[in-house]
Design a protein around this motif. Structure first.
Motif, PDB file in Angstrom:
ATOM      1  N   MET A 100     -72.207 -43.834 -25.639  1.00 22.61           N
ATOM      2  CA  MET A 100     -72.812 -44.045 -24.336  1.00 22.61           C
ATOM      3  C   MET A 100     -72.671 -42.790 -23.480  1.00 22.61           C
ATOM      4  O   MET A 100     -71.661 -42.086 -23.569  1.00 22.61           O
ATOM      5  CB  MET A 100     -72.138 -45.207 -23.598  1.00 22.61           C
ATOM      6  N   PRO A 101     -73.654 -42.489 -22.626  1.00 22.84           N
ATOM      7  CA  PRO A 101     -73.467 -41.414 -21.649  1.00 22.84           C
ATOM      8  C   PRO A 101     -72.365 -41.771 -20.659  1.00 22.84           C
ATOM      9  O   PRO A 101     -72.189 -42.932 -20.290  1.00 22.84           O
ATOM     10  CB  PRO A 101     -74.833 -41.309 -20.965  1.00 22.84           C
ATOM     11  N   HIS A 102     -71.630 -40.772 -20.241  1.00 25.22           N
ATOM     12  CA  HIS A 102     -70.533 -41.028 -19.313  1.00 25.22           C
ATOM     13  C   HIS A 102     -71.036 -41.543 -17.975  1.00 25.22           C
ATOM     14  O   HIS A 102     -70.307 -42.263 -17.274  1.00 25.22           O
ATOM     15  CB  HIS A 102     -69.718 -39.749 -19.110  1.00 25.22           C
ATOM     16  N   THR A 103     -72.244 -41.186 -17.586  1.00 23.53           N
ATOM     17  CA  THR A 103     -72.771 -41.643 -16.298  1.00 23.53           C
ATOM     18  C   THR A 103     -72.897 -43.162 -16.244  1.00 23.53           C
ATOM     19  O   THR A 103     -72.921 -43.735 -15.155  1.00 23.53           O
ATOM     20  CB  THR A 103     -74.131 -40.998 -16.035  1.00 23.53           C
ATOM     21  N   VAL A 104     -72.996 -43.823 -17.403  1.00 24.40           N
ATOM     22  CA  VAL A 104     -73.085 -45.292 -17.412  1.00 24.40           C
ATOM     23  C   VAL A 104     -71.770 -45.915 -16.978  1.00 24.40           C
ATOM     24  O   VAL A 104     -71.752 -46.975 -16.342  1.00 24.40           O
ATOM     25  CB  VAL A 104     -73.497 -45.783 -18.810  1.00 24.40           C
ATOM     26  N   LEU A 105     -70.639 -45.257 -17.282  1.00 20.30           N
ATOM     27  CA  LEU A 105     -69.319 -45.802 -16.989  1.00 20.30           C
ATOM     28  C   LEU A 105     -68.600 -45.079 -15.860  1.00 20.30           C
ATOM     29  O   LEU A 105     -67.524 -45.533 -15.455  1.00 20.30           O
ATOM     30  CB  LEU A 105     -68.440 -45.749 -18.240  1.00 20.30           C
ATOM     31  N   CYS A 106     -69.142 -43.977 -15.378  1.00 18.17           N
ATOM     32  CA  CYS A 106     -68.447 -43.194 -14.348  1.00 18.17           C
ATOM     33  C   CYS A 106     -68.250 -44.044 -13.103  1.00 18.17           C
ATOM     34  O   CYS A 106     -69.220 -44.575 -12.541  1.00 18.17           O
ATOM     35  CB  CYS A 106     -69.237 -41.931 -14.015  1.00 18.17           C
ATOM     36  N   PRO A 107     -67.007 -44.196 -12.618  1.00 15.56           N
ATOM     37  CA  PRO A 107     -66.784 -45.025 -11.429  1.00 15.56           C
ATOM     38  C   PRO A 107     -67.343 -44.428 -10.153  1.00 15.56           C
ATOM     39  O   PRO A 107     -67.504 -45.144  -9.156  1.00 15.56           O
ATOM     40  CB  PRO A 107     -65.253 -45.144 -11.365  1.00 15.56           C
ATOM     41  N   GLN A 108     -67.655 -43.125 -10.161  1.00 16.57           N
ATOM     42  CA  GLN A 108     -68.216 -42.489  -8.975  1.00 16.57           C
ATOM     43  C   GLN A 108     -69.732 -42.539  -8.943  1.00 16.57           C
ATOM     44  O   GLN A 108     -70.337 -42.058  -7.985  1.00 16.57           O
ATOM     45  CB  GLN A 108     -67.749 -41.029  -8.905  1.00 16.57           C
ATOM     46  N   GLN A 109     -70.350 -43.096  -9.982  1.00 13.39           N
ATOM     47  CA  GLN A 109     -71.797 -43.222 -10.033  1.00 13.39           C
ATOM     48  C   GLN A 109     -72.183 -44.678  -9.810  1.00 13.39           C
ATOM     49  O   GLN A 109     -71.469 -45.587 -10.239  1.00 13.39           O
ATOM     50  CB  GLN A 109     -72.331 -42.749 -11.396  1.00 13.39           C
ATOM     51  N   PRO A 110     -73.281 -44.929  -9.121  1.00 12.26           N
ATOM     52  CA  PRO A 110     -73.703 -46.319  -8.913  1.00 12.26           C
ATOM     53  C   PRO A 110     -74.092 -46.980 -10.230  1.00 12.26           C
ATOM     54  O   PRO A 110     -74.613 -46.339 -11.142  1.00 12.26           O
ATOM     55  CB  PRO A 110     -74.906 -46.188  -7.974  1.00 12.26           C
ATOM     56  N   SER A 111     -73.813 -48.266 -10.325  1.00  8.68           N
ATOM     57  CA  SER A 111     -74.135 -49.019 -11.540  1.00  8.68           C
ATOM     58  C   SER A 111     -75.646 -49.103 -11.698  1.00  8.68           C
ATOM     59  O   SER A 111     -76.374 -49.415 -10.749  1.00  8.68           O
ATOM     60  CB  SER A 111     -73.533 -50.421 -11.473  1.00  8.68           C
ATOM     61  N   ARG A 112     -76.119 -48.832 -12.907  1.00  7.04           N
ATOM     62  CA  ARG A 112     -77.566 -48.822 -13.139  1.00  7.04           C
ATOM     63  C   ARG A 112     -78.149 -50.222 -13.253  1.00  7.04           C
ATOM     64  O   ARG A 112     -79.299 -50.450 -12.893  1.00  7.04           O
ATOM     65  CB  ARG A 112     -77.876 -48.037 -14.421  1.00  7.04           C
ATOM     66  N   SER A 113     -77.383 -51.135 -13.768  1.00  9.02           N
ATOM     67  CA  SER A 113     -77.909 -52.478 -14.013  1.00  9.02           C
ATOM     68  C   SER A 113     -76.868 -53.501 -13.622  1.00  9.02           C
ATOM     69  O   SER A 113     -75.669 -53.314 -13.821  1.00  9.02           O
ATOM     70  CB  SER A 113     -78.299 -52.651 -15.494  1.00  9.02           C
ATOM     71  N   ARG A 114     -77.325 -54.611 -13.045  1.00 13.02           N
ATOM     72  CA  ARG A 114     -76.428 -55.699 -12.691  1.00 13.02           C
ATOM     73  C   ARG A 114     -76.127 -56.600 -13.890  1.00 13.02           C
ATOM     74  O   ARG A 114     -75.258 -57.466 -13.806  1.00 13.02           O
ATOM     75  CB  ARG A 114     -77.049 -56.534 -11.568  1.00 13.02           C
ATOM     76  N   ALA A 115     -76.868 -56.405 -14.964  1.00  7.28           N
ATOM     77  CA  ALA A 115     -76.691 -57.247 -16.144  1.00  7.28           C
ATOM     78  C   ALA A 115     -75.788 -56.583 -17.175  1.00  7.28           C
ATOM     79  O   ALA A 115     -75.957 -56.781 -18.372  1.00  7.28           O
ATOM     80  CB  ALA A 115     -78.042 -57.585 -16.756  1.00  7.28           C
ATOM     81  N   ASP A 116     -74.831 -55.773 -16.717  1.00  7.64           N
ATOM     82  CA  ASP A 116     -73.904 -55.132 -17.643  1.00  7.64           C
ATOM     83  C   ASP A 116     -73.026 -56.181 -18.317  1.00  7.64           C
ATOM     84  O   ASP A 116     -72.662 -57.187 -17.721  1.00  7.64           O
ATOM     85  CB  ASP A 116     -73.034 -54.119 -16.900  1.00  7.64           C
ATOM     86  N   SER A 117     -72.682 -55.903 -19.551  1.00  9.45           N
ATOM     87  CA  SER A 117     -71.836 -56.828 -20.284  1.00  9.45           C
ATOM     88  C   SER A 117     -70.414 -56.804 -19.727  1.00  9.45           C
ATOM     89  O   SER A 117     -70.027 -55.921 -18.954  1.00  9.45           O
ATOM     90  CB  SER A 117     -71.837 -56.459 -21.772  1.00  9.45           C
ATOM     91  N   THR A 118     -69.641 -57.792 -20.148  1.00  7.80           N
ATOM     92  CA  THR A 118     -68.257 -57.868 -19.696  1.00  7.80           C
ATOM     93  C   THR A 118     -67.449 -56.669 -20.172  1.00  7.80           C
ATOM     94  O   THR A 118     -66.573 -56.162 -19.460  1.00  7.80           O
ATOM     95  CB  THR A 118     -67.617 -59.168 -20.201  1.00  7.80           C
ATOM     96  N   ARG A 119     -67.756 -56.198 -21.378  1.00  9.53           N
ATOM     97  CA  ARG A 119     -67.041 -55.058 -21.938  1.00  9.53           C
ATOM     98  C   ARG A 119     -67.315 -53.796 -21.115  1.00  9.53           C
ATOM     99  O   ARG A 119     -66.395 -53.034 -20.817  1.00  9.53           O
ATOM    100  CB  ARG A 119     -67.444 -54.844 -23.395  1.00  9.53           C
ATOM    101  N   LEU A 120     -68.558 -53.536 -20.734  1.00 13.16           N
ATOM    102  CA  LEU A 120     -68.879 -52.350 -19.939  1.00 13.16           C
ATOM    103  C   LEU A 120     -68.234 -52.438 -18.557  1.00 13.16           C
ATOM    104  O   LEU A 120     -67.754 -51.436 -18.021  1.00 13.16           O
ATOM    105  CB  LEU A 120     -70.393 -52.201 -19.818  1.00 13.16           C
TER     106      LEU A 120
END
Length: 293
Positions: A100-120
């Motif tokens: 996965m790109p780090h931007t998907v998990l970076c806490p300083q970046q806004p979440s791209r999707s509200r339907a993220d899985s529990t693991r993400l």
């Protein structure tokens, strides 16, 4: 009765000699798509301080991936990447795991999707806690935010991220011209600290903004560009490869870092446009060039 032989690092407990395999250095195959050593692909996010793995894409642009693999079912299809020959590709390879790109998990970046899985969501929370711990202990300082509007009289200073013209192509640098360092590996297996800037230098000129094909037309403005097109062809290749004069012709020496050049886009990188020429700096003495590796 056996004599007592003192234990050392070169002998086992029974006194027998310990065989040590010869030390071998990392090497890159001649047909490898990536010329970057795996040991040099790690870094830290400038926004949260967490570890990232850098990989080149098929278009030679770098991308920061999360160090660990994830179950493909937990990752949205648009965020699945896989590695092949040291090159990152933006799609699934058919296996049950992906990167996965780090931007998907970076806490300083806004979440791209509200339907993220529990693991993400859990991984994002873990990175956020680790980032806060690094900041509180002083091990990491977040990068300052760059305002979209330039401060007064900042146009005449050396830009923090200059636009460099190499072989008639505009690139955006990560550091000022004098701070751009070589990416080659030294004899001590560390990254070279010599600057790319040498005796033959470019010049600052004002050139019109050139949007790519299909983009909206920008206003008729000019931007400050560090032009290298008057230099010899070999010298421009050295700049694009981000090598110092010592490692310019060392083709067998691998790289320990990715080049910092990014194809300049006047729309995406509008905040880095400068409409006035920077103040020229005194020439470098070149004393750091004489330091041996």
């Amino acid at each position: 009765m056996r004599p007592h032989i003192p234990r050392s690092d070169d002998h086992w407990d029974d006194g027998g000699p310990r065989h040590r395999p010869p030390r071998r250095s990392l090497q890159i195959a001649a047909n490898s798509p990536s010329r970057l050593l795996r040991a040099g692909q790690t870094g830290r996010c400038r926004h949260c301080g967490n570890r990232v793995d850098w990989y080149p894409r098929s278009d030679d642009r770098p991308i920061a991936l999360h160090p660990a693999e994830a179950v493909a079912a937990d990752v949205p299809p648009t965020c699945r990447w896989h590695l092949s020959g040291g090159v990152a590709h933006p799609h699934d390879d058919g296996s049950g795991w992906c990167r996965m790109p780090h931007t998907v998990l970076c806490p300083q970046q806004p979440s791209r999707s509200r339907a993220d899985s529990t693991r993400l969501t859990s991984l994002r929370r873990e990175l956020g806690l680790r980032s806060r711990h690094l900041i509180e202990t002083g091990a990491f300082t977040p990068a300052p935010h760059t305002p979209l509007t330039a401060a007064p009289n900042s146009e005449t200073k050396q830009p923090a991220r200059p636009v460099v013209r190499i072989l008639l192509v505009n690139y955006l640098g990560e550091d000022p011209i004098k701070n751009i360092r070589c990416t080659a590996q030294t004899r001590q297996r560390s990254c070279c600290t010599r600057p790319v800037l040498a005796t033959l230098q470019g010049r600052w000129v004002l050139l019109p903004t050139q949007p790519r094909c299909g983009q909206l037309t920008l206003p008729n403005t000019h931007m400050a560009v560090y032009d290298l097109n008057l230099l010899p062809y070999a010298e421009q290749l050295r700049w694009r490869a981000q090598r110092c004069t010592t490692h310019a012709t060392a083709t067998a020496v691998p790289d320990l870092a990715l080049t910092s050049w990014k194809p300049f886009d006047p729309l995406l990188h509008a905040e880095h446009l400068r409409t006035e020429l920077p103040t020229p700096e005194p020439p470098s003495t070149g004393l750091h060039e004489a330091r041996r590796e």
